[in-house]
Motif scaffolding. Structure first.
Motif, short mmCIF file in Angstrom:
data_model
loop_
_atom_site.label_atom_id
_atom_site.label_comp_id
_atom_site.label_asym_id
_atom_site.label_seq_id
_atom_site.Cartn_x
_atom_site.Cartn_y
_atom_site.Cartn_z
N ALA A 8 20.71 -86.39 31.17
CA ALA A 8 21.49 -85.74 32.23
C ALA A 8 22.91 -86.29 32.28
N GLN A 9 23.05 -87.60 32.10
CA GLN A 9 24.39 -88.20 32.08
C GLN A 9 25.18 -87.71 30.88
N PHE A 10 24.51 -87.62 29.73
CA PHE A 10 25.19 -87.21 28.49
C PHE A 10 25.60 -85.74 28.56
N THR A 11 24.67 -84.87 28.87
CA THR A 11 24.99 -83.44 28.88
C THR A 11 26.00 -83.10 29.97
N GLY A 12 25.98 -83.86 31.06
CA GLY A 12 26.93 -83.61 32.13
C GLY A 12 28.37 -83.79 31.73
N ASN A 13 28.59 -84.53 30.65
CA ASN A 13 29.96 -84.73 30.16
C ASN A 13 30.52 -83.50 29.45
N PHE A 14 29.66 -82.55 29.11
CA PHE A 14 30.09 -81.42 28.28
C PHE A 14 29.97 -80.07 28.97
N GLY A 15 29.30 -80.01 30.09
CA GLY A 15 29.19 -78.74 30.79
C GLY A 15 27.79 -78.51 31.31
N LYS A 16 27.70 -77.86 32.44
CA LYS A 16 26.41 -77.63 33.09
C LYS A 16 25.53 -76.68 32.28
N VAL A 42 10.85 -81.63 27.42
CA VAL A 42 11.25 -81.84 28.81
C VAL A 42 12.77 -81.84 28.87
N ASP A 43 13.35 -81.16 29.88
CA ASP A 43 14.80 -81.11 29.98
C ASP A 43 15.35 -82.27 30.81
N GLN A 44 16.66 -82.27 31.01
CA GLN A 44 17.31 -83.39 31.69
C GLN A 44 16.96 -83.49 33.17
N LEU A 70 24.88 -76.87 29.10
CA LEU A 70 24.20 -77.55 28.00
C LEU A 70 22.83 -78.06 28.46
N VAL A 71 21.79 -77.61 27.78
CA VAL A 71 20.43 -78.03 28.08
C VAL A 71 20.08 -79.22 27.19
N GLY A 72 19.65 -80.31 27.79
CA GLY A 72 19.20 -81.47 27.03
C GLY A 72 17.69 -81.51 26.99
N LEU A 73 17.11 -81.77 25.83
CA LEU A 73 15.67 -81.81 25.69
C LEU A 73 15.22 -83.11 25.05
N THR A 74 14.14 -83.67 25.57
CA THR A 74 13.52 -84.85 24.99
C THR A 74 12.01 -84.69 25.11
N GLY A 75 11.26 -85.72 24.76
CA GLY A 75 9.81 -85.62 24.82
C GLY A 75 9.17 -86.87 24.27
N THR A 76 7.92 -86.78 23.93
CA THR A 76 7.23 -87.90 23.29
C THR A 76 7.67 -87.97 21.82
N PRO A 77 7.47 -89.11 21.18
CA PRO A 77 7.79 -89.17 19.75
C PRO A 77 7.09 -88.09 18.95
N GLU A 78 5.85 -87.77 19.32
CA GLU A 78 5.09 -86.75 18.61
C GLU A 78 5.69 -85.36 18.82
N GLN A 79 6.11 -85.08 20.04
CA GLN A 79 6.72 -83.78 20.33
C GLN A 79 8.04 -83.62 19.59
N ILE A 80 8.84 -84.69 19.57
CA ILE A 80 10.12 -84.63 18.86
C ILE A 80 9.89 -84.46 17.36
N ALA A 81 8.92 -85.17 16.82
CA ALA A 81 8.62 -85.03 15.39
C ALA A 81 8.21 -83.60 15.06
N THR A 136 20.29 -68.86 21.16
CA THR A 136 20.31 -70.29 21.42
C THR A 136 21.02 -71.01 20.28
N VAL A 137 21.58 -72.17 20.60
CA VAL A 137 22.12 -73.07 19.59
C VAL A 137 21.39 -74.40 19.73
N PHE A 138 20.72 -74.83 18.69
CA PHE A 138 19.99 -76.09 18.72
C PHE A 138 20.74 -77.14 17.89
#
Length: 205
Positions: A121-129, A48-50, A131-142, A65-67
């Motif tokens: 959204a707050q974090f990525t907004g400090n570096f430029g529009k 899920v993105d910001q 930048l895509v931020g991604l998060t998820g469930t612990p299982e998805q991140i793992a 892409t750069v991850f």
């Protein structure tokens, strides 16, 4: 370099060594072949993105892409690396607008318990529009961390601090991936924006 960063880099080097084909150990002279060519890195994911929108690996098809894997509560390394990444990205995109339009920088959180879309959204907004931020469930991140051979581990909060003040050990790397989703190179985000821009200019066409 901080002790944690050194440990993370050594773990990352081991992980990458295990993903490279045996033929890479022949001692050949360096060529123009991508440094990570043949490495088993990357794959399908659903996060899920910001903005709260579901994002899948297929959404980046046809783009470079750069991850970078980190977390927003990181006290030093992650903000510095992200700043260098985005400085390099902006410099490259300014000098090469067509290629820059085909490049997407992505920050993947390894701390989903605290890194909600709103926090990202707050974090990525400090570096430029861009930048895509991604998060998820612990299982998805793992799962996505496993795809990229990323190490991460939660550390207990310092003595006397609230439990939510914990830190995370994690790999320190920025993976440049091609339009086909295959790995190309590690970007030198530990150096500076100029070094990142130079490496992008070498591989993004």
């Amino acid at each position: 370099m901080p002790i944690v960063a050194r440990k993370c880099l050594s773990r990352l080097a081991l992980a990458l060594a295990l993903t490279l084909p045996l033929g890479a150990c022949g001692g050949e002279t360096p060529t123009s072949e991508a440094p990570l060519a043949g490495a088993q890195l990357g794959g399908d994911f659903t996060l899920v993105d910001q903005a709260g929108k579901t994002v899948r690996a297929a959404d980046f098809a046809g783009k470079y892409t750069v991850f970078y894997f980190g977390y927003t509560y990181c006290p030093d390394v992650c903000p510095l690396d992200t700043a260098n990444l985005m400085q390099g990205y902006h410099a490259f995109a300014k000098a090469h607008p067509d290629q820059g339009a085909r490049l997407v920088p992505v920050f993947v959180s390894i701390d989903p318990a605290r890194d909600t879309p709103q926090v990202l959204a707050q974090f990525t907004g400090n570096f430029g529009k861009e930048l895509v931020g991604l998060t998820g469930t612990p299982e998805q991140i793992a799962a996505v961390a496993k795809e990229f051979a990323v190490y991460y581990e939660k550390r207990a909060a310092p003595k006397g601090s609230p439990p939510q003040a914990y830190l995370m050990d994690h790999s320190r790397a920025a993976y440049l991936m091609g339009p086909d989703g295959k790995p190309i190179a590690l970007l030198p985000v530990e150096q500076n924006g100029a070094a990142v821009a130079a490496e992008l200019a070498r591989w993004v066409h």
